[in-house]
Design a protein around this motif. Sequence first.
Motif, mmCIF file in Angstrom:
data_model
loop_
_atom_site.group_PDB
_atom_site.id
_atom_site.type_symbol
_atom_site.label_atom_id
_atom_site.label_comp_id
_atom_site.label_asym_id
_atom_site.label_seq_id
_atom_site.Cartn_x
_atom_site.Cartn_y
_atom_site.Cartn_z
ATOM 1 N N MET A 1 12.759 45.882 2.520
ATOM 2 C CA MET A 1 12.126 46.101 1.227
ATOM 3 C C MET A 1 11.419 44.822 0.784
ATOM 4 N N LEU A 2 10.231 45.040 0.157
ATOM 5 C CA LEU A 2 9.446 43.923 -0.365
ATOM 6 C C LEU A 2 8.871 44.291 -1.725
ATOM 7 N N GLN A 3 8.448 43.257 -2.447
ATOM 8 C CA GLN A 3 7.712 43.487 -3.689
ATOM 9 C C GLN A 3 6.278 43.016 -3.483
ATOM 10 N N LEU A 4 5.330 43.885 -3.836
ATOM 11 C CA LEU A 4 3.912 43.545 -3.767
ATOM 12 C C LEU A 4 3.420 43.330 -5.190
ATOM 13 N N ARG A 5 2.763 42.201 -5.411
ATOM 14 C CA ARG A 5 2.084 41.965 -6.682
ATOM 15 C C ARG A 5 0.607 41.809 -6.360
ATOM 16 N N ALA A 6 -0.239 42.573 -7.069
ATOM 17 C CA ALA A 6 -1.672 42.548 -6.770
ATOM 18 C C ALA A 6 -2.470 42.434 -8.057
ATOM 19 N N ILE A 7 -3.542 41.651 -7.985
ATOM 20 C CA ILE A 7 -4.520 41.562 -9.068
ATOM 21 C C ILE A 7 -5.788 42.214 -8.523
ATOM 22 N N VAL A 8 -6.216 43.291 -9.171
ATOM 23 C CA VAL A 8 -7.368 44.071 -8.698
ATOM 24 C C VAL A 8 -8.540 43.815 -9.631
ATOM 25 N N SER A 9 -9.680 43.420 -9.063
ATOM 26 C CA SER A 9 -10.866 43.185 -9.888
ATOM 27 C C SER A 9 -11.995 44.115 -9.463
ATOM 28 N N GLY A 10 -12.931 44.283 -10.371
ATOM 29 C CA GLY A 10 -14.058 45.195 -10.155
ATOM 30 C C GLY A 10 -14.200 46.101 -11.358
ATOM 31 N N LYS A 11 -14.741 47.264 -11.139
ATOM 32 C CA LYS A 11 -14.864 48.254 -12.219
ATOM 33 C C LYS A 11 -13.604 49.113 -12.173
#
Length: 201
Positions: free
Chosen positions: A1-11
């Motif tokens: 098990m892992l934790q994913l943290r993501a910052i998504v940019s765009g529209k």
Amino acid sequence: MLQLRAIVSGKVQHVGYRSRVVTMARTLDLKGCVRNLEDGRVYVVAEGDRADLERFCRAIRMEDPLIRVEDIQVHLSPPKGAWDGFYKISGERETDSRLDTATVFLKELIVIVKDGFKETNSRLGSVEGKLDSMEGRLDQIVAGQEKIACKIDAARKEIVSEVKGLRYDLQEGALSRFSKNKADWTGRHPEGEPKIHIKPS
């Protein structure tokens, strides 16, 4: 098990992006949340197996008529187990889920309409091609009819000439017979000479 943290940019804000992220995460049975950031980006936290997180990361990089993801910054770390499901977190001034659902339906409608126009344009192009082909065939038919009309006209002239010649021949023949018959009746040749009858003795 892992934790994913993501910052998504765009529209990605106010276009139904978070609702799509929630749907994908729940499909993969991931735990976590998604929320808008004040700078126009979206923050995603998801916990699950590495393979599911990799699929999820590919799935949230999407583009459709309203959504356009330009970049995703991803960080992996050990899971914290803070979530029992996957949630969309809304701020005080954000729309509720009904409006997000309406946005999803609107996007689907836009896609359907665009596809419909593409199909209609494709069919019109096909019809236009067929009309061009038919126009070419009609031109050939008209040219053929003109040739036939010329041949008919030439044949008509030839027939008229033949009929005139035949009429002249018949007229000459009739006059010749009439003159001969007249001579037989009167005993004179057409030139006025008496006809001599020799009877065998």
